[in-house]
Design a protein around this motif. Structure first.
Motif, PDB file in Angstrom:
ATOM      1  N   ALA A   1     -28.501  10.928 -43.250  1.00 51.92           N
ATOM      2  CA  ALA A   1     -28.927   9.873 -44.178  1.00 51.92           C
ATOM      3  C   ALA A   1     -27.780   9.482 -45.102  1.00 51.92           C
ATOM      4  CB  ALA A   1     -30.126  10.358 -44.997  1.00 51.92           C
ATOM      5  N   ILE A   2     -26.958  10.465 -45.484  1.00 49.12           N
ATOM      6  CA  ILE A   2     -25.798  10.171 -46.328  1.00 49.12           C
ATOM      7  C   ILE A   2     -24.813   9.268 -45.588  1.00 49.12           C
ATOM      8  CG2 ILE A   2     -23.727  11.201 -47.364  1.00 49.12           C
ATOM      9  CD1 ILE A   2     -25.483  13.599 -48.144  1.00 49.12           C
ATOM     10  N   VAL A   3     -24.530   9.612 -44.333  1.00 52.13           N
ATOM     11  CA  VAL A   3     -23.579   8.804 -43.546  1.00 52.13           C
ATOM     12  C   VAL A   3     -24.062   7.367 -43.433  1.00 52.13           C
ATOM     13  CG1 VAL A   3     -22.538   8.481 -41.271  1.00 52.13           C
ATOM     14  CG2 VAL A   3     -22.726  10.777 -42.234  1.00 52.13           C
ATOM     15  N   TRP A   4     -25.305   7.186 -42.983  1.00 47.86           N
ATOM     16  CA  TRP A   4     -25.814   5.836 -42.778  1.00 47.86           C
ATOM     17  C   TRP A   4     -26.030   5.107 -44.093  1.00 47.86           C
ATOM     18  CZ3 TRP A   4     -25.781   3.353 -38.312  1.00 47.86           C
ATOM     19  CH2 TRP A   4     -25.756   4.084 -37.128  1.00 47.86           C
ATOM     20  N   GLY A   5     -26.498   5.835 -45.121  1.00 47.75           N
ATOM     21  CA  GLY A   5     -26.727   5.195 -46.410  1.00 47.75           C
ATOM     22  C   GLY A   5     -25.445   4.679 -47.029  1.00 47.75           C
ATOM     23  N   LEU A   6     -24.398   5.519 -47.025  1.00 49.44           N
ATOM     24  CA  LEU A   6     -23.121   5.081 -47.591  1.00 49.44           C
ATOM     25  C   LEU A   6     -22.471   4.009 -46.732  1.00 49.44           C
ATOM     26  CD1 LEU A   6     -21.582   8.416 -48.920  1.00 49.44           C
ATOM     27  CD2 LEU A   6     -22.446   6.474 -50.230  1.00 49.44           C
ATOM     28  N   LEU A   7     -22.684   4.079 -45.433  1.00 49.59           N
ATOM     29  CA  LEU A   7     -22.165   3.032 -44.555  1.00 49.59           C
ATOM     30  C   LEU A   7     -22.728   1.677 -44.973  1.00 49.59           C
ATOM     31  CD1 LEU A   7     -20.725   1.910 -42.077  1.00 49.59           C
ATOM     32  CD2 LEU A   7     -22.589   2.781 -40.663  1.00 49.59           C
ATOM     33  N   GLY A   8     -24.043   1.622 -45.201  1.00 51.13           N
ATOM     34  CA  GLY A   8     -24.662   0.365 -45.616  1.00 51.13           C
ATOM     35  C   GLY A   8     -24.252  -0.055 -47.012  1.00 51.13           C
ATOM     36  N   LEU A   9     -24.228   0.889 -47.947  1.00 51.42           N
ATOM     37  CA  LEU A   9     -23.907   0.557 -49.341  1.00 51.42           C
ATOM     38  C   LEU A   9     -22.454   0.137 -49.511  1.00 51.42           C
ATOM     39  CD1 LEU A   9     -25.826   3.422 -51.165  1.00 51.42           C
ATOM     40  CD2 LEU A   9     -26.385   0.979 -51.225  1.00 51.42           C
ATOM     41  N   VAL A  10     -21.539   0.929 -48.962  1.00 50.27           N
ATOM     42  CA  VAL A  10     -20.111   0.631 -49.126  1.00 50.27           C
ATOM     43  C   VAL A  10     -19.747  -0.650 -48.399  1.00 50.27           C
ATOM     44  CG1 VAL A  10     -17.771   1.441 -48.642  1.00 50.27           C
ATOM     45  CG2 VAL A  10     -19.488   3.048 -49.489  1.00 50.27           C
ATOM     46  N   PHE A  11     -20.217  -0.797 -47.156  1.00 57.60           N
ATOM     47  CA  PHE A  11     -19.894  -2.029 -46.434  1.00 57.60           C
ATOM     48  C   PHE A  11     -20.504  -3.229 -47.128  1.00 57.60           C
ATOM     49  CE2 PHE A  11     -20.816  -5.413 -43.486  1.00 57.60           C
ATOM     50  CZ  PHE A  11     -19.572  -5.614 -42.899  1.00 57.60           C
ATOM     51  N   GLY A  12     -21.743  -3.099 -47.612  1.00 53.21           N
ATOM     52  CA  GLY A  12     -22.376  -4.215 -48.303  1.00 53.21           C
ATOM     53  C   GLY A  12     -21.570  -4.664 -49.508  1.00 53.21           C
ATOM     54  N   ALA A  13     -21.069  -3.693 -50.272  1.00 50.00           N
ATOM     55  CA  ALA A  13     -20.250  -4.040 -51.434  1.00 50.00           C
ATOM     56  C   ALA A  13     -18.956  -4.727 -51.008  1.00 50.00           C
ATOM     57  CB  ALA A  13     -19.949  -2.785 -52.242  1.00 50.00           C
ATOM     58  N   LEU A  14     -18.309  -4.199 -49.967  1.00 48.51           N
ATOM     59  CA  LEU A  14     -17.066  -4.798 -49.485  1.00 48.51           C
ATOM     60  C   LEU A  14     -17.307  -6.199 -48.915  1.00 48.51           C
ATOM     61  CD1 LEU A  14     -15.457  -1.705 -47.683  1.00 48.51           C
ATOM     62  CD2 LEU A  14     -14.816  -2.677 -49.895  1.00 48.51           C
ATOM     63  N   ALA A  15     -18.425  -6.369 -48.207  1.00 46.73           N
ATOM     64  CA  ALA A  15     -18.722  -7.672 -47.602  1.00 46.73           C
ATOM     65  C   ALA A  15     -19.003  -8.717 -48.676  1.00 46.73           C
ATOM     66  CB  ALA A  15     -19.924  -7.542 -46.659  1.00 46.73           C
ATOM     67  N   GLU A  16     -19.759  -8.338 -49.696  1.00 43.88           N
ATOM     68  CA  GLU A  16     -20.061  -9.314 -50.748  1.00 43.88           C
ATOM     69  C   GLU A  16     -18.813  -9.657 -51.548  1.00 43.88           C
ATOM     70  OE1 GLU A  16     -23.474  -8.953 -53.129  1.00 43.88           O
ATOM     71  OE2 GLU A  16     -24.702  -9.402 -51.373  1.00 43.88           O
ATOM     72  N   ARG A  17     -17.954  -8.668 -51.710  1.00 44.15           N
ATOM     73  CA  ARG A  17     -16.696  -8.959 -52.404  1.00 44.15           C
ATOM     74  C   ARG A  17     -15.846  -9.917 -51.584  1.00 44.15           C
ATOM     75  NH1 ARG A  17     -12.155  -4.478 -54.360  1.00 44.15           N
ATOM     76  NH2 ARG A  17     -10.696  -5.985 -55.294  1.00 44.15           N
ATOM     77  N   ALA A  18     -15.811  -9.684 -50.277  1.00 47.53           N
ATOM     78  CA  ALA A  18     -15.005 -10.564 -49.408  1.00 47.53           C
ATOM     79  C   ALA A  18     -15.583 -11.974 -49.368  1.00 47.53           C
ATOM     80  CB  ALA A  18     -14.940  -9.983 -48.001  1.00 47.53           C
ATOM     81  N   THR A  19     -16.876 -12.093 -49.202  1.00 44.14           N
ATOM     82  CA  THR A  19     -17.474 -13.428 -49.144  1.00 44.14           C
ATOM     83  C   THR A  19     -17.411 -14.117 -50.495  1.00 44.14           C
ATOM     84  OG1 THR A  19     -19.637 -12.410 -49.546  1.00 44.14           O
ATOM     85  CG2 THR A  19     -19.028 -12.855 -47.262  1.00 44.14           C
ATOM     86  N   GLY A  20     -17.520 -13.331 -51.574  1.00 47.59           N
ATOM     87  CA  GLY A  20     -17.395 -13.906 -52.909  1.00 47.59           C
ATOM     88  C   GLY A  20     -16.005 -14.424 -53.170  1.00 47.59           C
ATOM     89  N   SER A  21     -15.004 -13.644 -52.705  1.00 48.81           N
ATOM     90  CA  SER A  21     -13.613 -14.076 -52.874  1.00 48.81           C
ATOM     91  C   SER A  21     -13.348 -15.345 -52.091  1.00 48.81           C
ATOM     92  CB  SER A  21     -12.670 -12.956 -52.409  1.00 48.81           C
ATOM     93  OG  SER A  21     -12.853 -11.792 -53.185  1.00 48.81           O
TER      94      SER A  21
END
Length: 283
Positions: free
Chosen positions: A251-271
């Motif tokens: 759950a940690i692996v998949w949870g952090l995968l979703g959370l970290v990627f989501g943050a990186l994706a929103e930062r990229a699309t926001g930029s």
């Protein structure tokens, strides 16, 4: 976001999840693994004593390739990080296929994909074939256990895809939430049917010959020819704790995968949006 931007971010997010899961396992699961290995060694000595009394020669043991420290600390660490990266790459494929087709924010889509991955690749198969520490399970059944778990994974993925199609087909007739509910029920029913059809680990031939008909592969008390217990069975509390920590690590692996990627994706699309806005203003 372009696929070339998705892949490195997903791999990095998976690596982060693998590192955190490794540290978690090092603190909580590794002592249980060591306890299971100690049990296996002590039980082996008791079995050797019974064999010696019966005049049976002990089997030859192979040389240890890696020390326990290397296996328990660095081996599991490298394995979990590489597994996190591999899951990140798989996540990237699914995310790339869905983005543009699902009208949700990147962070939400990332969590949905990660949640679906955890459900299909681990949680559902875990219900039928939960993880076990060393000393639980015969070496001869490793191939069978791996094959059965893979069947559960493939079935779980297929059933989730089918559930999504059912929900989409019924969305206009039943409404979004009711359609999702029907799809979820379909997934549970199909997964339950597959679990009912597949054999339990205790039904494998080697286990039936060793323990008789049973649900799992947990070692039972060791008895001498007179039927007296000479060594206890595997500690059920240890087995339970190990399985809780195993599914928590996933759950940690998949949870952090979703959370970290989501943050990186929103930062990229926001930029990207900011850059496009600047260009339009300057024009």
């Amino acid at each position: 976001m372009h696929a070339k931007a998705v892949v490195p971010r997903a791999a990095a997010a998976g690596a982060v999840g693998g590192v955190v899961a490794w540290l978690f396992s090092l603190v909580f699961a590794e002592p249980l693994i060591q306890a299971a290995i100690d049990y296996e060694g002590e039980r082996g000595e008791a079995e050797a004593a019974l064999d010696a009394a019966a005049g049976i020669a002990p089997p030859e043991e192979g040389a240890e390739v890696f020390t326990r420290t290397v296996q328990g600390v660095w081996g599991i660490g490298v394995g979990m990080i590489l597994a996190g990266v591999a899951l990140g790459l798989l996540f990237a494929v699914v995310y790339t296929l869905l983005q543009g087709r699902v009208s949700v924010r990147p962070r939400v889509l990332a969590l949905l994909v990660a949640g679906a991955g955890f459900l299909t690749f681990y949680a559902t198969p875990f219900v039928k074939y939960p993880a076990s520490p060393p000393a639980v399970g015969h070496d001869e059944t490793i191939g069978d256990r791996s094959g059965l778990f893979l069947v559960m994974v493939v079935g779980s993925v297929v059933f989730l895809v089918a559930a999504v199609f059912v929900a989409r087909a019924l969305r206009e007739r039943l409404g979004a939430w009711n359609a999702v509910l029907v799809g979820g029920v379909a997934y549970v029913v199909l997964s339950g049917l597959l679990m009912a059809v597949l054999p339990s680990l205790g039904e494998l031939a080697v286990n039936v010959a060793t323990y008789g008909p049973a649900v799992g592969e947990t070692p039972q008390p060791l008895r001498d020819p007179a039927g007296q217990i000479v060594f206890p069975g595997f500690d059920p509390d240890l087995l339970y704790s190990f399985r809780v920590y195993s599914i928590t690590a996933q759950a940690i692996v998949w949870g952090l995968l979703g959370l970290v990627f989501g943050a990186l994706a929103e930062r990229a699309t926001g930029s990207t949006s900011v850059a496009e806005t600047r260009e339009s203003v300057e024009a």
